[in-house]
Scaffold this active site. Structure first.
Site, PDB file in Angstrom:
ATOM      1  N   HIS A   1       0.843  -1.191   0.000  1.00  0.00           N
ATOM      2  CA  HIS A   1       0.000   0.000   0.000  1.00  0.00           C
ATOM      3  C   HIS A   1       0.880   1.244   0.000  1.00  0.00           C
ATOM      4  O   HIS A   1       1.893   1.315   0.698  1.00  0.00           O
ATOM      5  CB  HIS A   1      -0.929   0.014   1.215  1.00  0.00           C
ATOM      6  CG  HIS A   1      -2.074   0.951   1.052  1.00  0.00           C
ATOM      7  ND1 HIS A   1      -1.975   2.294   1.323  1.00  0.00           N
ATOM      8  CD2 HIS A   1      -3.355   0.745   0.616  1.00  0.00           C
ATOM      9  CE1 HIS A   1      -3.137   2.881   1.073  1.00  0.00           C
ATOM     10  NE2 HIS A   1      -3.989   1.966   0.643  1.00  0.00           N
ATOM     11  N   HIS A   2       0.476   2.233  -0.794  1.00  0.00           N
ATOM     12  CA  HIS A   2       1.306   3.423  -0.980  1.00  0.00           C
ATOM     13  C   HIS A   2       1.464   4.229   0.303  1.00  0.00           C
ATOM     14  O   HIS A   2       2.392   5.042   0.437  1.00  0.00           O
ATOM     15  CB  HIS A   2       0.702   4.309  -2.077  1.00  0.00           C
ATOM     16  CG  HIS A   2       1.723   5.000  -2.925  1.00  0.00           C
ATOM     17  ND1 HIS A   2       2.857   5.582  -2.400  1.00  0.00           N
ATOM     18  CD2 HIS A   2       1.788   5.209  -4.270  1.00  0.00           C
ATOM     19  CE1 HIS A   2       3.563   6.123  -3.379  1.00  0.00           C
ATOM     20  NE2 HIS A   2       2.949   5.910  -4.515  1.00  0.00           N
ATOM     21  N   SER A   3       0.582   4.031   1.276  1.00  0.00           N
ATOM     22  CA  SER A   3       0.701   4.782   2.525  1.00  0.00           C
ATOM     23  C   SER A   3       1.932   4.370   3.324  1.00  0.00           C
ATOM     24  O   SER A   3       2.405   5.118   4.180  1.00  0.00           O
ATOM     25  CB  SER A   3      -0.548   4.581   3.386  1.00  0.00           C
ATOM     26  OG  SER A   3      -0.721   3.217   3.721  1.00  0.00           O
TER      27      SER A   3
END
Length: 490
Positions: free
Chosen positions: A156-158
């Site tokens: 996930h990009h977070s």
């Protein structure tokens, strides 16, 4: 990973705490402003990296390697929680078996490459599991024309931006030629000190002029950025996605070209690798769109001609720029997360009589962007908006910028020699991203003497991404032939 590196990570581990910690304790870590945006609708993005290997994968070895390296980092051993209405990371015990996925495959299938492509598309359809740390590794022991096996990281990009994540991944790898040595990244060349430097009044004049240009370029870029948020949209072309494109499954394909050819063009034209990449992209997009518009013209019975492109096509790429001062392979001391700013890069879509004009235009655009603080300003603006008004408004602004432009463009520098992940030599690296409101994303990833061109497309908009790969590859070939011809003529 040596004892010093493990000790550094353990120190960070002690600060963050474990899953059993009190829900209101200081062991909970708030999400950064950049990470918050990537959990909002429309910008809920995942990074997906396809890695080919030169040998069959041993899941037991890889799981043990992950235990000793990757999951010791808090980013990969913390899960997302809500506390008092705020998103936070909290350390948890990681069960590697829940993150390493071994799909059953028919090893004698007719088209292994198509299976990998379809499998990756399937992953872009399903959301990542938020009940555990936000990453997974799929190991596919299936021989393809490029590799003996394939690993697919989905993150996930977070958790972090592409630069921080590939830095951490490379910290888990070693040189194939020296299992104890970290990979080597290309060194940035210093300015050539052999040229005489201006002195006195002229030097002062150049310094003042550079500052004025920096201020002017930044103001113009920020005005265009605001205009893009409010009303300025790219031309509707066969590459431009429509509303809701971020929810569609993506097809990811890649093409490997010679990094030596790119460097040959770079040296001949006196520019950077980034400049050549911009030129290749502009030329490839022009070739592809000319063909698409030509199909429409022929369908309408129009007269035969070579140039079918409409005039004044507005086509821009949104590029995410790493604003960290530190480069290279990082471990626990670096500031992780999403330390990125946004810039918009305009492309001139046209057919050129001299193909090298694409490169000259790309160099001028690249030099112009270097004299601008657009990336830093957009990064700081995002932080301020999140703190003052919340992540929903900031995400809405980012969504407008990305949706109103045509594509995302990225270039990530990789190792200069062959590397191995837990004893498995890597044949290629092909990263991409999905979940943002565009139908086309183009990544360039260098590795050894190769460059992977990776396209993530919405097949409803771009049904033939391999044809676009052909056009990008052919553009590089044309550039190479042109500079070689010019050199021979001299």
């Amino acid at each position: 990973m040596n004892s010093t590196e493990i000790q550094e990570i353990d120190q960070v581990e002690a600060k963050i705490g474990t899953e059993e910690a009190s829900p209101v304790s200081k062991d909970e870590v708030p999400l950064s402003t950049g990470s918050l945006i990537f959990h909002e609708p429309g910008i809920n993005c995942c990074i997906i990296a396809i890695m080919g290997y030169k040998s069959k994968l041993d899941p037991a070895v890889i799981k043990e390697g992950l235990k000793q390296t990757l999951i010791k980092h808090p980013c990969f051993s913390s899960k997302l929680v809500m506390n008092s209405g705020k998103k936070k990371w909290i350390r948890t015990q990681v069960n590697v078996d829940n993150h390493v996925i071994l799909p059953e495959v028919d090893t004698v299938m007719e088209s292994p490459s198509q299976f990998i492509e379809d499998y990756v598309t399937y992953l872009t359809r399903i959301p990542i599991d938020l009940s555990k740390p936000l990453w997974e590794l799929h190991l596919v022991n299936l021989k393809t024309p490029e590799a003996e096996a394939v690993g697919i990281f989905r993150i996930h990009h977070s958790i972090g931006d592409g630069m921080s994540l590939i830095s951490l991944l490379l910290a888990c790898c070693r040189k194939s030629s020296d299992p104890k040595a970290l990979p080597t990244l290309p060194k940035q060349k210093q300015a050539d000190s052999r040229h005489p430097h201006p002195h006195g009044f002229f030097r002062l004049f150049l310094a003042i002029w550079s500052v004025l240009r920096l201020i002017l370029n930044t103001l113009v870029d920020l005005l265009l950025f605001v205009a893009t948020v409010v009303f300025l949209k790219d031309t509707k072309t066969p590459l431009k996605g429509s509303s809701g494109v971020e929810q569609n499954a993506k097809k990811i394909v890649h093409r490997t070209v010679s990094l030596d050819d790119i460097k040959l063009v770079k040296d001949a034209m006196g520019m950077t690798v980034n400049d050549v990449i911009l030129g290749v992209t502009e030329a490839g997009l022009s070739r592809y769109l000319n063909r698409k518009y030509g199909e429409v013209d022929r369908g309408k019975g129009a007269e035969q001609k070579s140039n079918h492109l409409p005039r004044n096509i507005r086509l821009r790429a949104t590029a995410l720029v790493n604003i960290r001062q530190t480069a290279g392979i990082q471990k626990s001391k670096v500031k992780w997360g999403n330390q990125i700013g946004y810039i918009c890069i305009p492309f001139t879509i046209a057919l050129r009589n001299d193909p090298l004009d694409y490169l000259r235009g790309a160099k001028a655009a690249g030099d112009r962007k270097k004299l601008s603080l657009e990336a830093i300003c957009t990064h700081l603006t995002n932080k301020c908006v999140v703190k003052l008004f919340g992540s929903k408004l900031s995400a809405a602004l980012v969504y407008r910028v990305i949706f109103n432009t045509t594509m995302t463009l990225s270039n990530v520098v990789g190792p200069v020699e062959e590397i191995s992940l837990y004893g498995h030599p890597i044949a290629f690296i092909a990263p991409s991203v999905y979940g943002h409101p565009q139908a086309l994303t183009c990544h360039f990833q260098s590795y050894m003497n190769k460059m992977s061109i990776v396209l993530a497309v919405d097949p409803n908009v771009i049904p033939d991404p391999r044809l676009l790969c052909d056009d990008l590859e052919e553009s590089l070939k044309i550039f190479k032939d042109a500079v070689v011809l010019a050199k021979d003529a001299d």
